[in-house]
Design an enzyme around this catalytic site. Structure first.
Site, PDB file in Angstrom:
ATOM      1  N   ASP A  18       0.820  -1.216  -0.074  1.00  0.00           N
ATOM      2  CA  ASP A  18      -0.091  -0.188   0.109  1.00  0.00           C
ATOM      3  C   ASP A  18       0.926   1.417  -0.118  1.00  0.00           C
ATOM      4  O   ASP A  18       2.166   1.185   0.487  1.00  0.00           O
ATOM      5  CB  ASP A  18      -1.077   0.004   1.422  1.00  0.00           C
ATOM      6  CG  ASP A  18      -2.063   1.188   1.313  1.00  0.00           C
ATOM      7  OD1 ASP A  18      -2.281   1.581  -0.017  1.00  0.00           O
ATOM      8  OD2 ASP A  18      -2.642   1.384   2.587  1.00  0.00           O
ATOM      9  N   ASP A  27      -5.086   3.111   2.451  1.00  0.00           N
ATOM     10  CA  ASP A  27      -6.353   2.450   2.578  1.00  0.00           C
ATOM     11  C   ASP A  27      -6.293   1.049   3.066  1.00  0.00           C
ATOM     12  O   ASP A  27      -7.390   0.246   2.815  1.00  0.00           O
ATOM     13  CB  ASP A  27      -7.223   2.796   1.196  1.00  0.00           C
ATOM     14  CG  ASP A  27      -6.720   2.144   0.241  1.00  0.00           C
ATOM     15  OD1 ASP A  27      -5.343   1.883   0.126  1.00  0.00           O
ATOM     16  OD2 ASP A  27      -7.174   2.269  -0.954  1.00  0.00           O
ATOM     17  N   ASP A 100      -3.057  -9.622 -16.931  1.00  0.00           N
ATOM     18  CA  ASP A 100      -3.916 -10.621 -16.720  1.00  0.00           C
ATOM     19  C   ASP A 100      -5.200 -10.512 -17.660  1.00  0.00           C
ATOM     20  O   ASP A 100      -5.478  -9.271 -17.855  1.00  0.00           O
ATOM     21  CB  ASP A 100      -4.449 -10.715 -15.113  1.00  0.00           C
ATOM     22  CG  ASP A 100      -4.631 -12.099 -14.791  1.00  0.00           C
ATOM     23  OD1 ASP A 100      -5.402 -12.841 -15.390  1.00  0.00           O
ATOM     24  OD2 ASP A 100      -4.109 -12.494 -13.606  1.00  0.00           O
ATOM     25  N   ASP A 205      -6.798 -16.071 -18.191  1.00  0.00           N
ATOM     26  CA  ASP A 205      -7.717 -16.379 -17.199  1.00  0.00           C
ATOM     27  C   ASP A 205      -8.815 -17.687 -18.015  1.00  0.00           C
ATOM     28  O   ASP A 205      -9.276 -17.143 -18.896  1.00  0.00           O
ATOM     29  CB  ASP A 205      -8.561 -15.367 -16.615  1.00  0.00           C
ATOM     30  CG  ASP A 205      -9.067 -15.814 -15.412  1.00  0.00           C
ATOM     31  OD1 ASP A 205      -8.560 -16.082 -14.542  1.00  0.00           O
ATOM     32  OD2 ASP A 205     -10.455 -15.943 -15.449  1.00  0.00           O
ATOM     33  N   GLU A 258      -4.360 -19.971 -18.209  1.00  0.00           N
ATOM     34  CA  GLU A 258      -4.594 -20.679 -17.222  1.00  0.00           C
ATOM     35  C   GLU A 258      -5.767 -21.677 -17.533  1.00  0.00           C
ATOM     36  O   GLU A 258      -6.705 -21.054 -18.045  1.00  0.00           O
ATOM     37  CB  GLU A 258      -5.200 -19.806 -16.116  1.00  0.00           C
ATOM     38  CG  GLU A 258      -5.568 -20.749 -14.881  1.00  0.00           C
ATOM     39  CD  GLU A 258      -6.731 -20.086 -14.090  1.00  0.00           C
ATOM     40  OE1 GLU A 258      -6.842 -20.154 -12.982  1.00  0.00           O
ATOM     41  OE2 GLU A 258      -7.596 -19.473 -14.757  1.00  0.00           O
ATOM     42  N   HIS A 327      -2.290 -16.838  -6.603  1.00  0.00           N
ATOM     43  CA  HIS A 327      -3.559 -16.156  -5.879  1.00  0.00           C
ATOM     44  C   HIS A 327      -4.982 -17.051  -5.843  1.00  0.00           C
ATOM     45  O   HIS A 327      -5.632 -16.795  -4.751  1.00  0.00           O
ATOM     46  CB  HIS A 327      -3.713 -14.995  -6.379  1.00  0.00           C
ATOM     47  CG  HIS A 327      -4.656 -15.206  -7.710  1.00  0.00           C
ATOM     48  ND1 HIS A 327      -3.763 -15.981  -8.910  1.00  0.00           N
ATOM     49  CD2 HIS A 327      -5.813 -15.012  -8.154  1.00  0.00           C
ATOM     50  CE1 HIS A 327      -4.890 -15.694  -9.908  1.00  0.00           C
ATOM     51  NE2 HIS A 327      -5.890 -15.445  -9.495  1.00  0.00           N
ATOM     52  N   ASP A 328      -4.819 -18.310  -6.127  1.00  0.00           N
ATOM     53  CA  ASP A 328      -5.926 -19.320  -5.929  1.00  0.00           C
ATOM     54  C   ASP A 328      -5.565 -20.514  -5.202  1.00  0.00           C
ATOM     55  O   ASP A 328      -6.513 -21.356  -4.899  1.00  0.00           O
ATOM     56  CB  ASP A 328      -6.190 -19.875  -7.234  1.00  0.00           C
ATOM     57  CG  ASP A 328      -7.093 -18.782  -8.135  1.00  0.00           C
ATOM     58  OD1 ASP A 328      -7.713 -17.843  -7.775  1.00  0.00           O
ATOM     59  OD2 ASP A 328      -7.154 -18.859  -9.439  1.00  0.00           O
TER      60      ASP A 328
END
Ligand code: TEU
Length: 564
Positions: A18, A27, A100, A205, A258, A327-328
């Site tokens: 961040d 944030d 992505d 994706d 992917e 990330h999955d």
């Protein structure tokens, strides 16, 4: 080809760093200026390509994998000017960026979809609309029996249009219609837009399920039902060929697909250079050797099974995309490493470090292009959340709901979700031991793992024995070593606990090289079986334990030997 000799670093922007420099300073949400401030760390690691998970405009129903404008940036991440600066700053450091590409579906807040709700609009046919069925009791039912990837429905009734639309993922992610040539034209524009801005390729994706051949009922299935009507269809191959021929081949770029539920035979077609579709793809099998029902229910880990699956892909494909995390997934040290038995993920155990290094050795001694997910290089572990309330992941929440429907008790639901939730990998990167691990000065959007004081980048940077420095060493070694990148993969032996394989390069006798790798996935010290010991003669290049090699593998150790 530059992408074959390179290593890719995946950034999941909201959890990376961040900064105070956006419309929403501090944030608790990672952003593009934050990424720019960490480019030197990525460069120092030795990785040459960044894969950026989505930063586009999105209502965030699936953390940016639901895009409402492909040509604009989510203000929480920054502005297009920030993005341009990121391209420039990366280029200055000789780092390439791949974007992505999420084109199976858009967000329901995308302009195309909003217009598509009107049956008379030219955008109607951008999506898959269907009238549905009326059952015996006169009630409206969805058009078919397909089930979704997030353990839920796949059809949503839209009052405004009086029809259902298809969504294989969340209902806020309507599927595009690839039978419509206008959709393919739109995608070409998106590709050109980002390539012209400086992108060096795309991670695509769910790219093997974009073309729906028919909307017939699917065969009964425990997991995703209906897949035979849209997985790896002829029409899907044709779309990929068109994108490649008309756009991608005009640029110096690569694609990695992917490909969900992909089997080797499909994969061979998708990556066959002469067919010109994808350059490489992510398969899933290797991470599911200790999971049932795709990946949700744990089962016993066996090194033999892992070697068997890896061998199938290493030998079956000409070139592999290599990964142990994204990330999955869950953190690899908590999945195949010593942390998998740790009931207190906030407190890493005795073999946390060594097993993280052993797994680095595994990934970085395979044939293909390795992808490293943020935090993997410091051995980050699964989250230490204590209940489903702390989980944000739309998939985990869907799964929880479904299991509840089937009467599965809360404790078991939590056990399975804890072991599989994608949030395990989405907790903020642990940069240092200051508050919130140096990720944010605000309140992080997802909890920071309480082990950040022990596991963080700053403490590993100057520690010669750290996981980070082990990654650096192996990356550097791989960069100057053709054999480890391109050499043949030769499986030698595996049982429940250990595996042995070799890499061999025999381009010419002068260049002939051979490496032996042995990995221990257990707490036991294990003697290498006598019949293989001759394969270990040579120089020990490195080991996860840092100990000398005496014919036995220490618990969780991994060794790399250059044979004479
Ligand atoms: O993931 C594809 C996908 O099918 C995932 O649901 C994956 O199988 C699952 O997480 C593993 O259990 C891609 C993205 O990587 C993911 O983040 C998105 O949620 C999904 O597509 C939809 O875009």
């Amino acid at each position: 080809m530059w992408w074959k000799n390179n290593i890719v670093y995946q950034i999941y922007p909201r959890s990376f760093q961040d900064s105070a420099e956006t419309e929403f300073p501090n944030d608790g949400f990672g952003d593009i200026p934050g990424i720019i401030s960490r480019l030197d760390e990525i460069k120092e690691l030795g990785t040459g390509v960044i894969w950026l998970s989505p930063v586009y405009k999105s209502p965030d129903a699936d953390n940016g994998y639901d895009i409402s404008d492909y040509l604009d940036i989510n203000p929480k991440f920054g502005t297009m000017a920030d993005m341009e600066k990121l391209f420039a700053e990366a280029k200055r450091r000789d780092l390439k960026i791949i974007m992505d590409l999420v084109i199976n579906h858009t967000s329901d807040e995308h302009e195309w979809f909003k217009k598509s709700r009107d049956p008379k609009s030219p955008y109607r046919d951008y999506y898959i609309w269907c009238p549905g069925k009326i059952d015996k009791r006169g009630r409206r039912q969805p058009p078919n029996n397909w089930t979704g990837f997030f353990a839920g429905e796949t059809w949503e009734y839209d009052e405004q249009s009086g029809e259902y639309y298809l969504h294989l993922f969340d209902k806020k992610q309507p599927d595009l219609n690839y039978k419509n040539p206008s959709v393919i034209e739109e995608v070409k524009n998106i590709l050109r837009f980002w390539l012209d801005k400086g992108a060096s390729g795309f991670r695509c994706d769910v790219i093997n399920i974009i073309y729906k051949t028919s909307l017939e009922d699917g065969k009964k299935s425990l997991t995703v039902q209906g897949m035979e009507h849209y997985k790896s269809q002829e029409g899907n191959h044709a779309v990929l060929q068109e994108l490649r021929r008309i756009v991608l081949d005009k640029y110096d770029c690569f694609t990695v697909g992917e490909t969900v539920f992909v089997e080797l035979e499909d994969a061979k077609l998708l990556c066959d250079e002469s067919r010109k579709e994808l350059n490489m793809l992510f398969f899933f099998d290797h991470l599911e050797v200790d999971r049932r029902v795709a990946r949700f229910i744990p089962k016993k880990f066996r090194a033999r099974k892992l070697l068997e699956v890896m061998t199938k892909w290493q030998k079956g494909l000409d070139w592999c995309a290599l990964y142990l995390e994204n990330h999955d997934q869950t953190r690899i040290v908590s999945h195949f490493g010593a942390e998998r038995n740790n009931k207190f993920p906030g407190k890493p155990g005795q073999y946390w470090q060594r097993s993280a290094k052993m797994l680095a050795l595994f990934e970085l001694t395979l044939r293909g292009t390795p992808f490293i997910f943020q935090g993997q290089e410091i051995g980050m572990t699964n989250f230490d959340f204590t209940g489903i309330e702390e989980v944000n992941d739309v998939e985990s929440r869907g799964l929880n709901k479904l299991m509840k429907k089937f009467g599965i008790p809360k404790a078991l639901r939590w056990k399975w979700i804890k072991a599989s939730s994608r949030d395990n990998n989405r907790t903020p990167v642990q940069w240092d031991d200051s508050e919130n691990a140096g990720f944010t000065k605000g309140k992080p959007w997802l909890g920071v793992n309480s082990n950040y004081k022990k596991i963080n980048y700053a403490s590993q940077k100057n520690d010669p024995n750290s996981v980070l420095n082990f990654y650096k060493k192996l990356i550097a070694l791989r960069k100057e070593n053709r054999c480890l990148v391109h050499g043949d993969f030769i499986p030698i032996h595996a049982d429940n606990r250990i595996m042995i394989y070799q890499r061999k390069c025999v381009t010419s006798s002068a260049e002939a090289e051979e490496y032996t790798i042995a990995l221990n996935f257990s707490y036991r010290k294990i003697r290498i079986p006598k019949k293989f010991i001759s394969l270990f003669s040579g120089t020990l290049i490195t080991s996860a334990s840092g100990e000398q090699w005496d014919g036995s593998l220490l618990p969780w150790d991994g060794i790399l030997i250059k044979n004479n």
